[in-house]
Enzyme design. Structure first.
Site, PDB file in Angstrom:
ATOM      1  N   GLU A 277       1.011  -1.166   0.072  1.00  0.00           N
ATOM      2  CA  GLU A 277      -0.046   0.092   0.061  1.00  0.00           C
ATOM      3  C   GLU A 277       0.959   1.355  -0.001  1.00  0.00           C
ATOM      4  O   GLU A 277       0.499   2.213  -0.520  1.00  0.00           O
ATOM      5  CB  GLU A 277      -1.048   0.059   1.216  1.00  0.00           C
ATOM      6  CG  GLU A 277      -1.936  -1.055   1.372  1.00  0.00           C
ATOM      7  CD  GLU A 277      -2.827  -1.131  -0.108  1.00  0.00           C
ATOM      8  OE1 GLU A 277      -3.143  -0.222  -0.598  1.00  0.00           O
ATOM      9  OE2 GLU A 277      -2.791  -2.425  -0.575  1.00  0.00           O
ATOM     10  N   TRP A 280       1.553   1.716  -3.402  1.00  0.00           N
ATOM     11  CA  TRP A 280       0.536   2.526  -4.290  1.00  0.00           C
ATOM     12  C   TRP A 280       0.881   3.981  -3.825  1.00  0.00           C
ATOM     13  O   TRP A 280       0.203   4.681  -4.951  1.00  0.00           O
ATOM     14  CB  TRP A 280      -0.984   2.195  -3.659  1.00  0.00           C
ATOM     15  CG  TRP A 280      -1.382   0.988  -4.618  1.00  0.00           C
ATOM     16  CD1 TRP A 280      -1.541  -0.336  -3.932  1.00  0.00           C
ATOM     17  CD2 TRP A 280      -1.710   0.865  -5.757  1.00  0.00           C
ATOM     18  NE1 TRP A 280      -1.722  -1.249  -4.945  1.00  0.00           N
ATOM     19  CE2 TRP A 280      -2.335  -0.600  -6.054  1.00  0.00           C
ATOM     20  CE3 TRP A 280      -2.238   1.835  -6.794  1.00  0.00           C
ATOM     21  CZ2 TRP A 280      -2.743  -0.799  -7.231  1.00  0.00           C
ATOM     22  CZ3 TRP A 280      -2.766   1.514  -8.074  1.00  0.00           C
ATOM     23  CH2 TRP A 280      -3.092   0.036  -8.273  1.00  0.00           C
ATOM     24  N   TRP A 308     -21.390  12.898 -18.634  1.00  0.00           N
ATOM     25  CA  TRP A 308     -21.556  13.375 -17.200  1.00  0.00           C
ATOM     26  C   TRP A 308     -22.978  13.713 -16.998  1.00  0.00           C
ATOM     27  O   TRP A 308     -23.375  14.431 -17.705  1.00  0.00           O
ATOM     28  CB  TRP A 308     -20.600  14.055 -16.447  1.00  0.00           C
ATOM     29  CG  TRP A 308     -19.165  13.454 -16.682  1.00  0.00           C
ATOM     30  CD1 TRP A 308     -18.185  13.748 -17.578  1.00  0.00           C
ATOM     31  CD2 TRP A 308     -18.791  12.354 -15.939  1.00  0.00           C
ATOM     32  NE1 TRP A 308     -17.170  12.985 -17.176  1.00  0.00           N
ATOM     33  CE2 TRP A 308     -17.655  11.776 -16.160  1.00  0.00           C
ATOM     34  CE3 TRP A 308     -19.304  11.354 -14.726  1.00  0.00           C
ATOM     35  CZ2 TRP A 308     -16.889  10.852 -15.534  1.00  0.00           C
ATOM     36  CZ3 TRP A 308     -18.665  10.220 -14.339  1.00  0.00           C
ATOM     37  CH2 TRP A 308     -17.291   9.920 -14.807  1.00  0.00           C
ATOM     38  N   ASN A 343     -10.456   3.117   3.380  1.00  0.00           N
ATOM     39  CA  ASN A 343     -10.334   2.871   1.975  1.00  0.00           C
ATOM     40  C   ASN A 343     -11.269   2.296   1.293  1.00  0.00           C
ATOM     41  O   ASN A 343     -11.737   2.669  -0.005  1.00  0.00           O
ATOM     42  CB  ASN A 343      -8.899   2.107   1.621  1.00  0.00           C
ATOM     43  CG  ASN A 343      -8.536   1.989   0.376  1.00  0.00           C
ATOM     44  OD1 ASN A 343      -8.395   2.913  -0.469  1.00  0.00           O
ATOM     45  ND2 ASN A 343      -8.335   0.769  -0.390  1.00  0.00           N
ATOM     46  N   TRP A 361     -16.131  12.525 -11.614  1.00  0.00           N
ATOM     47  CA  TRP A 361     -15.336  12.364 -10.636  1.00  0.00           C
ATOM     48  C   TRP A 361     -14.495  13.194 -10.047  1.00  0.00           C
ATOM     49  O   TRP A 361     -14.053  13.424  -8.970  1.00  0.00           O
ATOM     50  CB  TRP A 361     -14.076  11.005 -10.668  1.00  0.00           C
ATOM     51  CG  TRP A 361     -13.473  11.460 -12.284  1.00  0.00           C
ATOM     52  CD1 TRP A 361     -13.860  10.908 -13.462  1.00  0.00           C
ATOM     53  CD2 TRP A 361     -12.336  12.103 -12.355  1.00  0.00           C
ATOM     54  NE1 TRP A 361     -13.017  11.619 -14.358  1.00  0.00           N
ATOM     55  CE2 TRP A 361     -11.700  12.071 -13.700  1.00  0.00           C
ATOM     56  CE3 TRP A 361     -11.422  12.836 -11.510  1.00  0.00           C
ATOM     57  CZ2 TRP A 361     -10.579  12.748 -14.016  1.00  0.00           C
ATOM     58  CZ3 TRP A 361     -10.312  13.483 -11.734  1.00  0.00           C
ATOM     59  CH2 TRP A 361      -9.602  13.483 -13.158  1.00  0.00           C
ATOM     60  N   TRP A 384      -9.576   8.460  -7.309  1.00  0.00           N
ATOM     61  CA  TRP A 384     -10.731   8.886  -8.182  1.00  0.00           C
ATOM     62  C   TRP A 384     -10.642   8.090  -9.527  1.00  0.00           C
ATOM     63  O   TRP A 384     -11.533   7.662  -9.996  1.00  0.00           O
ATOM     64  CB  TRP A 384     -11.058  10.248  -7.937  1.00  0.00           C
ATOM     65  CG  TRP A 384     -11.511  10.604  -6.847  1.00  0.00           C
ATOM     66  CD1 TRP A 384     -10.976  11.147  -5.570  1.00  0.00           C
ATOM     67  CD2 TRP A 384     -13.086  10.340  -6.539  1.00  0.00           C
ATOM     68  NE1 TRP A 384     -11.812  11.357  -4.739  1.00  0.00           N
ATOM     69  CE2 TRP A 384     -13.049  10.995  -5.257  1.00  0.00           C
ATOM     70  CE3 TRP A 384     -14.285  10.049  -7.282  1.00  0.00           C
ATOM     71  CZ2 TRP A 384     -14.304  10.741  -4.339  1.00  0.00           C
ATOM     72  CZ3 TRP A 384     -15.215  10.129  -6.804  1.00  0.00           C
ATOM     73  CH2 TRP A 384     -15.529  10.458  -5.289  1.00  0.00           C
TER      74      TRP A 384
HETATM   75  P1  FAD Z   1      -3.435   1.844   5.255  1.00  0.00           P
HETATM   76  O1  FAD Z   1      -3.908   0.787   4.645  1.00  0.00           O
HETATM   77  O2  FAD Z   1      -2.516   1.794   6.609  1.00  0.00           O
HETATM   78  O3  FAD Z   1      -1.833   2.040   4.075  1.00  0.00           O
HETATM   79  C1  FAD Z   1      -0.508   2.577   4.458  1.00  0.00           C
HETATM   80  C2  FAD Z   1      -0.248   3.930   3.592  1.00  0.00           C
HETATM   81  O4  FAD Z   1      -0.316   3.450   2.450  1.00  0.00           O
HETATM   82  C3  FAD Z   1      -1.333   4.812   3.857  1.00  0.00           C
HETATM   83  O5  FAD Z   1      -1.115   5.977   4.906  1.00  0.00           O
HETATM   84  C4  FAD Z   1      -1.147   5.671   2.322  1.00  0.00           C
HETATM   85  O6  FAD Z   1      -0.248   6.764   2.548  1.00  0.00           O
HETATM   86  C5  FAD Z   1      -0.629   4.833   1.344  1.00  0.00           C
HETATM   87  N1  FAD Z   1      -1.932   3.966   0.731  1.00  0.00           N
HETATM   88  C6  FAD Z   1      -2.818   2.986   1.130  1.00  0.00           C
HETATM   89  N2  FAD Z   1      -3.679   2.874   0.140  1.00  0.00           N
HETATM   90  C7  FAD Z   1      -3.284   3.694  -0.834  1.00  0.00           C
HETATM   91  C8  FAD Z   1      -4.015   3.935  -2.232  1.00  0.00           C
HETATM   92  N3  FAD Z   1      -4.787   3.018  -2.758  1.00  0.00           N
HETATM   93  N4  FAD Z   1      -3.393   4.891  -2.980  1.00  0.00           N
HETATM   94  C9  FAD Z   1      -2.401   5.590  -2.493  1.00  0.00           C
HETATM   95  N5  FAD Z   1      -1.824   5.430  -1.319  1.00  0.00           N
HETATM   96  C10 FAD Z   1      -2.328   4.488  -0.450  1.00  0.00           C
HETATM   97  N6  FAD Z   1      -4.862   8.642   0.285  1.00  0.00           N
HETATM   98  C11 FAD Z   1      -4.310   9.638   0.784  1.00  0.00           C
HETATM   99  O7  FAD Z   1      -3.196   9.516   1.292  1.00  0.00           O
HETATM  100  N7  FAD Z   1      -4.679  10.713   0.398  1.00  0.00           N
HETATM  101  C12 FAD Z   1      -6.000  11.002  -0.516  1.00  0.00           C
HETATM  102  O8  FAD Z   1      -6.333  12.124  -0.814  1.00  0.00           O
HETATM  103  C13 FAD Z   1      -6.600   9.812  -1.087  1.00  0.00           C
HETATM  104  N8  FAD Z   1      -7.703   9.949  -1.634  1.00  0.00           N
HETATM  105  C14 FAD Z   1      -8.303   8.754  -2.052  1.00  0.00           C
HETATM  106  C15 FAD Z   1      -9.297   8.858  -2.908  1.00  0.00           C
HETATM  107  C16 FAD Z   1     -10.220   7.747  -3.459  1.00  0.00           C
HETATM  108  C17 FAD Z   1     -11.330   7.982  -4.105  1.00  0.00           C
HETATM  109  C18 FAD Z   1      -9.469   6.507  -3.017  1.00  0.00           C
HETATM  110  C19 FAD Z   1     -10.356   5.051  -3.572  1.00  0.00           C
HETATM  111  C20 FAD Z   1      -8.513   6.156  -2.266  1.00  0.00           C
HETATM  112  C21 FAD Z   1      -7.882   7.315  -1.945  1.00  0.00           C
HETATM  113  N9  FAD Z   1      -6.504   7.455  -1.079  1.00  0.00           N
HETATM  114  C22 FAD Z   1      -6.055   8.577  -0.590  1.00  0.00           C
HETATM  115  C23 FAD Z   1      -5.884   6.044  -0.757  1.00  0.00           C
HETATM  116  C24 FAD Z   1      -6.337   5.270   0.683  1.00  0.00           C
HETATM  117  O9  FAD Z   1      -7.650   5.461   0.666  1.00  0.00           O
HETATM  118  C25 FAD Z   1      -5.797   5.870   1.690  1.00  0.00           C
HETATM  119  O10 FAD Z   1      -4.505   6.394   1.644  1.00  0.00           O
HETATM  120  C26 FAD Z   1      -5.980   5.020   3.006  1.00  0.00           C
HETATM  121  O11 FAD Z   1      -7.329   4.900   3.115  1.00  0.00           O
HETATM  122  C27 FAD Z   1      -5.345   5.680   4.273  1.00  0.00           C
HETATM  123  O12 FAD Z   1      -5.740   4.907   5.420  1.00  0.00           O
HETATM  124  P2  FAD Z   1      -4.405   4.281   6.200  1.00  0.00           P
HETATM  125  O13 FAD Z   1      -3.319   5.041   6.318  1.00  0.00           O
HETATM  126  O14 FAD Z   1      -5.245   3.658   7.255  1.00  0.00           O
HETATM  127  O15 FAD Z   1      -3.979   3.051   5.058  1.00  0.00           O
END
Ligand code: FAD
Length: 480
Positions: A277, A280, A308, A343, A361, A384
């Site tokens: 993650e 990602w 849209w 997420n 979006w 998005w």
């Molecule tokens: P954990 O599951 O603990 O993951 C650890 C770290 O990995 C996160 O803190 C984050 O930095 C990174 N990460 C995890 N999943 C993703 C992902 N899919 N994409 C990129 N990085 C990821 N994340 C943001 O940080 N900022 C945003 O503005 C953002 N907008 C989002 C919008 C949409 C529509 C979606 C579907 C996802 C978005 N995410 C965003 C990704 C993700 O949802 C969050 O990073 C995650 O929910 C953060 O929770 P966590 O720190 O507990 O994640």
């Protein structure tokens, strides 16, 4: 000039440990002048959102304290970065300027303008890495192009990562003889007032480096060992909640990487899933760097043809968590109350906006930008576009999340809905994700009157699905 000061310009790197720009400055003979600039140049149209302003305020307080502990201070200035830095260099007689690089196009433009101005003033600039594990120029396909697909990208990254050793915290920072003037943080008005909607934030978050390290520790002490199974469960504390800390650079990805490697969960286990993650996050920044229009335009251009809908009423219902679909409403209310959303639920609410309501979006992206404490230009845009099907390595457009079965699968007892949609709390789990199927007695016993205490669904799932697929036909035709 050997002992002339070094200015350290803090941006999205609000920490003192594993901070290459600060460490390098601390090793020089002269004083260190740390500065944070509230920039008047937003990243394109993306000036900092409301929830991020709340976080920034508290994070700057925390950083100031950390710097004070090292015998230093944080100078606060407001304005265009070039003007502020030019003035500060003149006031302090600085010979050097250090900062950590960002990856958005506008950050790059600002860097170039700052460097030109500093060159003219005979101030040596040094830009450091520190925000990512891998610089976007480092990871390329065999053909020398940037990756568009996550799995080979991350495989290539993992092949590169051998020695990751975070830096410590400098022992102390030499103070200048006279400190330059600083704005008062409170005068920046970053905190919300009339109304103050941030009540739900403080119990959940501790912005700053210590809060970040604490979050990482408590995650690695427990939830990481079941991350693979629990990460999709919004009713559990299954993820790290490090996202705002990583966004503001209160913790470095290197620190997260190394600490995770030291747990039993690493080596192909749950820790590896967690690190993917982080991968990602890297991938999103690489995409933004190589495709700077990512926040504004579909990565796959054929999606420009998507028909849209303009539907302000539906957009408002979505923003307020009043769609009549409990999992969607719980997510949108969690976002409003806490500045964060799980997420899995981000994917569900995004799919609902795009595919059930046919709303662009970019509307969702803008709402998230204003309301998320982790609002991040790269990850938000990539998230998005992933859901919309228009992004790099995106979920196929025709994968339309069913908000009922998603709720039943990932919030099986309805606890997440009960927490954020309390008017449904009395419903049994058998109907909590589709209250319109409950019989009159069940609704009455739970105190629910559909259309009064909780909305009826604003769209029918089956019909919405057909409409969404018809919209996709237009994209396919446009693509030939
Ligand atoms: P954990 O599951 O603990 O993951 C650890 C770290 O990995 C996160 O803190 C984050 O930095 C990174 N990460 C995890 N999943 C993703 C992902 N899919 N994409 C990129 N990085 C990821 N994340 C943001 O940080 N900022 C945003 O503005 C953002 N907008 C989002 C919008 C949409 C529509 C979606 C579907 C996802 C978005 N995410 C965003 C990704 C993700 O949802 C969050 O990073 C995650 O929910 C953060 O929770 P966590 O720190 O507990 O994640």
């Amino acid at each position: 000039m050997a002992d002339a000061p070094t200015i350290v310009w803090f941006r999205q790197d609000l920490r003192v440990s594993d901070h290459p720009a600060l460490t390098a400055a601390s090793k020089r003979d002269g004083a260190v002048v740390p500065v944070y600039i509230l920039c008047d140049e937003p990243e394109g149209d993306w000036s900092i959102g409301g929830a991020s302003r709340w976080w920034l305020h508290h994070s700057l307080v925390a950083l100031s304290r950390k710097l004070e502990g090292l015998g230093s201070r944080l100078i606060l200035r407001r304005g265009a970065a070039v003007d502020v830095l030019q003035a500060l260099a003149k006031e302090t007689g600085a010979a050097r300027l250090h900062w950590t690089r960002g990856y958005a196009a506008d950050a790059g433009k600002i860097d170039t303008a700052v460097k030109e101005a500093m060159d003219a003033a005979d101030v040596t600039c040094k830009r450091f890495a520190g925000r990512l594990l891998f610089e976007p120029e480092e990871i390329k396909t065999g053909g020398g192009t940037p990756y568009k697909v996550f799995t080979p990208f991350w495989r290539a990254c993992r092949g590169e990562i051998s020695d990751v050793t975070p830096l410590g915290t400098p022992d102390e920072l030499t103070a200048p003889k006279d400190w330059p003037e600083s704005d008062a943080l409170d005068d920046w008005g970053l905190l919300p007032h009339s109304p103050d909607w941030s009540d739900g934030f403080a119990p959940l978050w501790t912005p700053g480096e210590e809060g970040a390290q604490q979050k990482l520790k408590s995650f690695l002490d427990g939830p990481v060992s079941s991350y693979d199974t629990d990460r999709d469960r919004p009713d559990k504390e299954g993820t790290s909640r490090l996202s705002p800390h990583l966004h503001f650079g209160e913790i470095s990805p290197r620190q997260v990487w190394v600490a995770t490697q030291h747990t039993n969960a690493a080596d192909g286990g749950d820790g590896d899933k967690f690190l993917a993650e982080i991968g990602w996050r890297e991938f999103s920044h690489h995409l933004l760097f190589h495709w700077p229009t990512l926040p504004d335009e579909p990565f796959r251009p054929e999606f420009s043809a998507f028909p849209w809908a303009e539907n302000k009423k539906a957009l408002r219902a979505w923003q307020r968590g009043q769609t009549g679909y409990p999992i969607v409403d719980a997510g949108m209310r969690q976002l409003w109350q806490t500045g964060w959303m799980h997420n899995r639920v981000r994917m569900i609410v995004a799919s609902f906006l795009i595919k059930h309501l046919l709303i662009h979006w970019r509307e969702g992206e803008a709402w998230f930008w204003d309301t998320l404490v982790d609002a991040d230009l790269a990850s938000n845009a990539a998230g998005w576009q992933w859901v919309a099907g228009s992004g790099a390595d995106a979920s196929p457009y025709f994968r339309i999340f069913n908000p009922i079965s998603q709720g039943q699968k990932f919030d099986p007892n309805g606890d997440y809905v009960r927490e954020f949609v309390p008017e449904l709390a009395g419903l049994p789990k058998s109907v909590i994700h589709e209250p319109w199927t409950a019989d009159g007695a069940t609704l009455a016993q739970a105190g629910v009157t559909l259309g009064e205490t909780y909305p009826k669904p604003i769209v029918d799932h089956g019909e919405a699905r057909k409409r969404a697929l018809a919209g996709y036909d237009v994209v396919k035709e446009a693509h030939g």
